[in-house]
Each structure stands twice: as structure tokens, then as C-alpha cells.
Design an enzyme around this catalytic site. Structure first.
Site, PDB file in Angstrom:
ATOM      1  N   ASP A   1       3.483 -13.936  11.841  1.00  0.00           N
ATOM      2  CA  ASP A   1       2.158 -14.297  11.357  1.00  0.00           C
ATOM      3  C   ASP A   1       1.206 -13.105  11.517  1.00  0.00           C
ATOM      4  O   ASP A   1       0.696 -12.852  12.611  1.00  0.00           O
ATOM      5  CB  ASP A   1       1.682 -15.514  12.165  1.00  0.00           C
ATOM      6  CG  ASP A   1       0.317 -16.023  11.747  1.00  0.00           C
ATOM      7  OD1 ASP A   1      -0.399 -15.295  11.041  1.00  0.00           O
ATOM      8  OD2 ASP A   1      -0.022 -17.148  12.132  1.00  0.00           O
TER       9      ASP A   1
ATOM     10  N   LYS B   1      -7.535  -0.293  11.173  1.00  0.00           N
ATOM     11  CA  LYS B   1      -6.895  -0.779   9.942  1.00  0.00           C
ATOM     12  C   LYS B   1      -5.627   0.038   9.676  1.00  0.00           C
ATOM     13  O   LYS B   1      -4.601  -0.497   9.274  1.00  0.00           O
ATOM     14  CB  LYS B   1      -7.890  -0.649   8.779  1.00  0.00           C
ATOM     15  CG  LYS B   1      -7.443  -1.280   7.482  1.00  0.00           C
ATOM     16  CD  LYS B   1      -6.695  -0.326   6.584  1.00  0.00           C
ATOM     17  CE  LYS B   1      -6.367  -0.981   5.248  1.00  0.00           C
ATOM     18  NZ  LYS B   1      -5.534  -0.120   4.399  1.00  0.00           N
TER      19      LYS B   1
ATOM     20  N   HIS C   1      -2.285  10.423  -0.814  1.00  0.00           N
ATOM     21  CA  HIS C   1      -2.612   9.185  -1.517  1.00  0.00           C
ATOM     22  C   HIS C   1      -2.624   9.378  -3.018  1.00  0.00           C
ATOM     23  O   HIS C   1      -2.204   8.506  -3.762  1.00  0.00           O
ATOM     24  CB  HIS C   1      -3.988   8.675  -1.072  1.00  0.00           C
ATOM     25  CG  HIS C   1      -3.903   7.793   0.126  1.00  0.00           C
ATOM     26  ND1 HIS C   1      -4.767   6.772   0.367  1.00  0.00           N
ATOM     27  CD2 HIS C   1      -3.032   7.785   1.149  1.00  0.00           C
ATOM     28  CE1 HIS C   1      -4.433   6.163   1.488  1.00  0.00           C
ATOM     29  NE2 HIS C   1      -3.396   6.766   1.987  1.00  0.00           N
TER      30      HIS C   1
ATOM     31  N   GLU D   1       0.827  -1.207   0.000  1.00  0.00           N
ATOM     32  CA  GLU D   1       0.000   0.000   0.000  1.00  0.00           C
ATOM     33  C   GLU D   1       0.858   1.252   0.000  1.00  0.00           C
ATOM     34  O   GLU D   1       1.708   1.445   0.892  1.00  0.00           O
ATOM     35  CB  GLU D   1      -0.935   0.022   1.219  1.00  0.00           C
ATOM     36  CG  GLU D   1      -1.892   1.204   1.143  1.00  0.00           C
ATOM     37  CD  GLU D   1      -2.960   1.213   2.230  1.00  0.00           C
ATOM     38  OE1 GLU D   1      -3.329   0.139   2.724  1.00  0.00           O
ATOM     39  OE2 GLU D   1      -3.406   2.323   2.570  1.00  0.00           O
TER      40      GLU D   1
HETATM   41  C1  MEV Z   1      -5.720   3.731   4.759  1.00  0.00           C
HETATM   42  O1  MEV Z   1      -5.104   2.522   4.391  1.00  0.00           O
HETATM   43  C2  MEV Z   1      -5.701   3.890   6.245  1.00  0.00           C
HETATM   44  C3  MEV Z   1      -6.488   5.080   6.799  1.00  0.00           C
HETATM   45  O2  MEV Z   1      -7.814   5.036   6.278  1.00  0.00           O
HETATM   46  C4  MEV Z   1      -6.484   4.926   8.293  1.00  0.00           C
HETATM   47  C5  MEV Z   1      -7.413   5.890   9.005  1.00  0.00           C
HETATM   48  O3  MEV Z   1      -8.393   6.316   8.414  1.00  0.00           O
HETATM   49  O4  MEV Z   1      -7.123   6.171  10.190  1.00  0.00           O
HETATM   50  C6  MEV Z   1      -5.882   6.363   6.366  1.00  0.00           C
END
Ligand code: MEV
Length: 446
Positions: free
Chosen positions: A298, A282, A395, A86
Site C-alpha cells: 500500500d 518526493k 529527463h 515516471e
Molecule cells: C523528480 O521526480 C524527482 C526530483 O525532483 C527529486 C529531487 O529533486 O530530489 C528529481
């Protein structure tokens, strides 16, 4: 081959035969074959090693291996290897690491290293009799697993606790023998599972022999023996903090205190809203998984454990917290983290070995500290971006670069695209159109 075709003996085929079967319905099969082959390692020894990590392997699947420098953790500086596909994950972690290194870095504490596992069984019998006999059973379990635990005990680990849990309220006749393990610097999954399976054999024997139980009580139905990935006794807490004024360079157009207030509210939202909490967490695992993978650990186990911990109060919430106390901003991450620095892939995968070497050959405790710091750094970067510029500007740069690579752009085209798409939406169609125009113009000139 249709979807309904059952293939027998696939695993016994030679690799080339597997490929033939696989590619028979692919229109560009010659090209596909070449591409698959091109991903194999030229060094046969390394390729064999990779083939044997898994089954039915036909080639490799590369992921980028990057480095996030400037991680100051408990006073020690690390360059952290990260494996992720990513875009922005490594850059974000590195940005946070550099920011916090000037403010004392990450303070991290491991609050336990104990792992656990259970023998799940159903048994029809007198509960009191089983409970009263349990001390003798426990002795037998410890003694009967010495052939498995001896080496671990020499290294200071082994079985640390064994309990009988009466779970009949949850399911008819259901019991557990739940054990705590110290697996030293290894993740210890095989060790734990071997002990638990042996527990099953010993339990059966124990019920049948010694005239302790009535006839009808001598049978037990062993359901399963397996470690738990929920390692709530294998916790680590990472924290960063500074005077509010220290946040100025992260605050964008805001004052530092306004930024801190927004940051805290964003973290609180992740504490109360499952939609946000999932994405928030995430983002934490974006960084953590990348180090977990780079060190041959893992990541599925780490994720499962972390998400279960995030729901420990009956509602899924944020793994991190933040606040301001006496003018000091803090941001904290606590979660379970079972990783190893010996055994498994850590010693087998050449790049996992290198990652550990790059990190200064940490023990399991130190690796927990590093991984938790990267998780916190990722979370800090994400939330900071979200409450200031938003994440899309960062991004989109990476997104543009991915599209350009996909369309085979050369260096000059990439430079021109970077200028053209500054402040513009770089969707696939727009980038393709831009490149086509540029290429047409170039052809006309020539
Ligand atoms: C993207 O991979 C992760 C984010 O969405 C985490 C977040 O929103 O805190 C930027």
C-alpha cells in the site's frame, strides 16, 4: 448526462451497460470502446481477478514494470522490480545501485516492526476510576480478542501493548485505547482494525457490567476504531558510505570533495526549507513507491507515514541526511515503513507474487531493507544530478522519447530525433515540427 445527474445502482449494472452509460457523450465512442476493451486481459481468469481487486471496474490501467539490477544490500545482491510511470526513476535507481555496489553496497537496519492503532472514544466519568479499572479492562481486551489473535500469536505476533491515553486536554471527554501490534510478515491492516473494533464492543460491555462504574458512567461514545499509518515504531535505516575519493565518478566536472560539499549542502537545504524538502522526499518516494507497488503493498500508507515522520519535529524536513566524517562520506535514510510479504494483494496479484519471487521471497523485514535502499538510491541519484549536470538533461531524453511515441515516430525517426535534439530543447512543438519536416521530405523523395 450532466454533472448534476445522480446515478443510482451503477454498481449493479453489467460491465457493458456501465460502458454504454459512460461513453454516451464521448464523441469518438466507438474508438474509445475499442481502446478500453483492448486493455482487458485476454485470460479471463486473470481479468476476473483484477476486476475483483476493486469495484465498478471496466478495464485495466497498465504501468510499466521495470527492473533495477545490482542492488547490493547487507551483502546480498538483488534485482529489484519497480512499477512506475515516471521516466528516469528506474534508470536513476539502477545507476546508484551499480555505483554503490562497487563500494560495499547498502547497509540497512530495521529498528522495529511494531504497528499501532487506536480506539477513539469520548466518555464522561471519573478519570481515576477508569484508570484504576484499566488493568482489568486490558485483560478483557486481550482475552476478548483471542479469537482474532490466535493465529497471529502462533506465528509470534499479536497484540504487544495496550494503553489508556487521557486526551481530555485536546478535546472534551476524549480518550484513546492505543495498542501496539506485531503483525509478522503481513502489513496487518485488517488484523489491527478487527482487534480495535472488538475493543469497542468490549469497552462498552466493561463499563456496563460488573458494578465498577456509576450509572452515568456506563455509557461511552465510540468515535472510531482504526489503525494508525504513522508507524514510528516500524523504522528502517539505510546507509551508504565511502572515502571521499570514491565519489569521483559522480562528481562531473568537480573534484570529489567539492561534490561531497555541495551534496551535503543540498541535503541540508532539504532539512531547513519546506519547498525543497517536499521535492527531495518526493524523489525518495519515486523509488520506494515503485517497489511498494510492484510487491502489492500500500503506497498511500507508506507515503502518509513517511511524510508524517518527516514532520515529527514540528517542521517538515528531509528524510535523508548526509555528511563527511573523518574523510568518509555517508548518506543515510531513516523512515517508517509498514509493508508485508504475506496477505493482501501480495499473494493475490500474480505480478506481486512474481516480484517477491524475483526478490528471493523476502520476509517483511527484508522487504523493508530493500525498499529503504531503493529510496536512498533514488535520493542519491537525484541530488547527485542536481548538484552536477541538473536533472533536465536526463529527463529530456526520456521526455523526447515520450513525445516521439506520442507522435507515432518509427525507429528511423526516433534515431534522427535523438541526433537532432542532442543539446537542443525538445519541446512538443519542436519535435512535432521536426517529424513533420522529416515526413514531408520523405514524401517528396518518394
Ligand atoms: C523528480 O521526480 C524527482 C526530483 O525532483 C527529486 C529531487 O529533486 O530530489 C528529481
Amino acid at each position: 448526462m450532466t454533472n448534476k445527474t445522480i446515478i443510482s445502482g451503477f454498481s449493479r449494472l453489467e460491465r457493458k451497460e456501465k460502458l454504454d452509460l459512460l461513453l454516451q457523450n464521448i464523441p469518438d465512442r466507438v474508438q474509445a470502446f475499442q481502446e478500453i476493451e483492448s486493455y482487458r486481459h485476454s485470460d479471463r481468469r486473470i481479468q476476473n481477478l483484477h476486476d475483483e481487486f476493486s469495484e465498478n471496474t471496466i478495464t485495466n490501467f497498465y504501468l510499466p514494470y521495470g527492473i533495477a539490477p545490482n542492488f547490493l544490500i547487507n551483502g546480498r545482491n538483488y534485482m529489484v522490480p519497480m512499477v512506475t510511470e515516471e521516466s528516469s526513476v528506474v534508470a536513476a535507481a539502477a545507476r546508484s545501485a551499480k555505483f554503490w555496489s562497487a563500494l560495499g553496497g547498502f547497509n540497512v537496519q530495521v529498528k522495529g516492526m511494531s504497528k499501532n492503532g487506536q480506539l477513539h472514544f469520548t466518555w464522561k466519568g471519573d478519570h481515576d476510576r477508569l484508570r484504576n479499572a484499566f488493568p482489568s479492562l486490558k485483560e478483557m481486551l486481550l482475552k476478548g480478542t483471542e479469537h482474532i489473535t490466535a493465529n497471529m500469536v502462533k506465528r509470534g505476533g499479536g497484540i504487544k501493548s495496550i494503553e489508556l491515553l487521557d486526551r481530555r486536554e485536546d478535546m472534551e471527554d476524549y480518550y484513546q485505547i492505543s495498542a501496539g501490534f506485531d503483525t509478522g510478515d503481513s502489513m496487518g491492516a485488517n488484523f489491527i482494525n478487527s482487534c480495535l473494533e472488538e475493543f469497542g464492543v468490549i469497552l462498552k460491555e466493561f463499563l456496563r457490567t460488573g458494578n465498577r462504574f456509576e450509572k452515568g458512567e456506563q455509557e461511552v461514545d465510540i468515535i472510531m476504531a482504526i489503525l494508525s499509518n504513522y508507524c514510528s515504531e516500524c523504522l528502517v535505516t539505510a546507509e551508504v558510505g565511502c572515502k571521499i575519493g570514491g565519489l569521483k565518478s559522480m562528481a562531473g566536472d568537480m573534484q570529489a570533495d567539492e561534490f561531497a560539499g555541495k551534496f551535503h549542502r543540498a541535503v541540508r537545504i532539504a532539512g531547513i526549507d519546506v519547498n525543497r524538502a517536499t521535492t527531495h522526499n518526493k524523489g525518495i518516494f519515486n523509488g520506494m513507491d515503485a517497489v511498494v507497488i510492484a510487491t502489492g503493498n500500500d503506497f498511500r500508507a507508506v507515503e502518509a507515514s513517511g511524510h508524517a515522520w518527516a514532520a515529527r519535529n514540528g517542521r517538515y524536513g528531509s528524510l535523508s541526511t548526509s555528511g563527511t566524517e573523518n574523510g568518509m562520506f555517508y548518506h543515510r535514510l531513516t523512515l517508517p515503513l509498514a509493508v508485508g510479504t504475506v496477505g493482501g494483494l501480495t499473494g493475490l496479484h500474480p505480478m506481486a507474487r512474481r516480484s517477491l519471487q524475483i526478490l528471493g521471497n523476502p520476509d517483511a523485514r527484508e522487504l523493508m531493507e530493500i525498499i529503504a535502499s531503493v529510496g536512498l538510491a533514488s535520493n542519491f541519484a537525484a541530488v547527485s544530478s542536481l548538484v552536477t549536470s541538473g536533472i533536465q538533461s536526463g529527463h529530456m531524453k526520456m521526455h523526447l522519447s515520450n513525445i516521439l511515441n506520442h507522435l507515432g515516430a518509427d525507429k528511423a525517426e526516433k534515431e534522427a530525433a535523438a541526433v537532432h535534439f542532442e543539446g537542443r530543447k525538445a519541446g512538443f512543438a519542436a519535435v512535432e515540427e521536426f517529424l513533420n519536416t522529416m515526413r514531408r521530405e520523405k514524401q517528396n523523395i518518394n
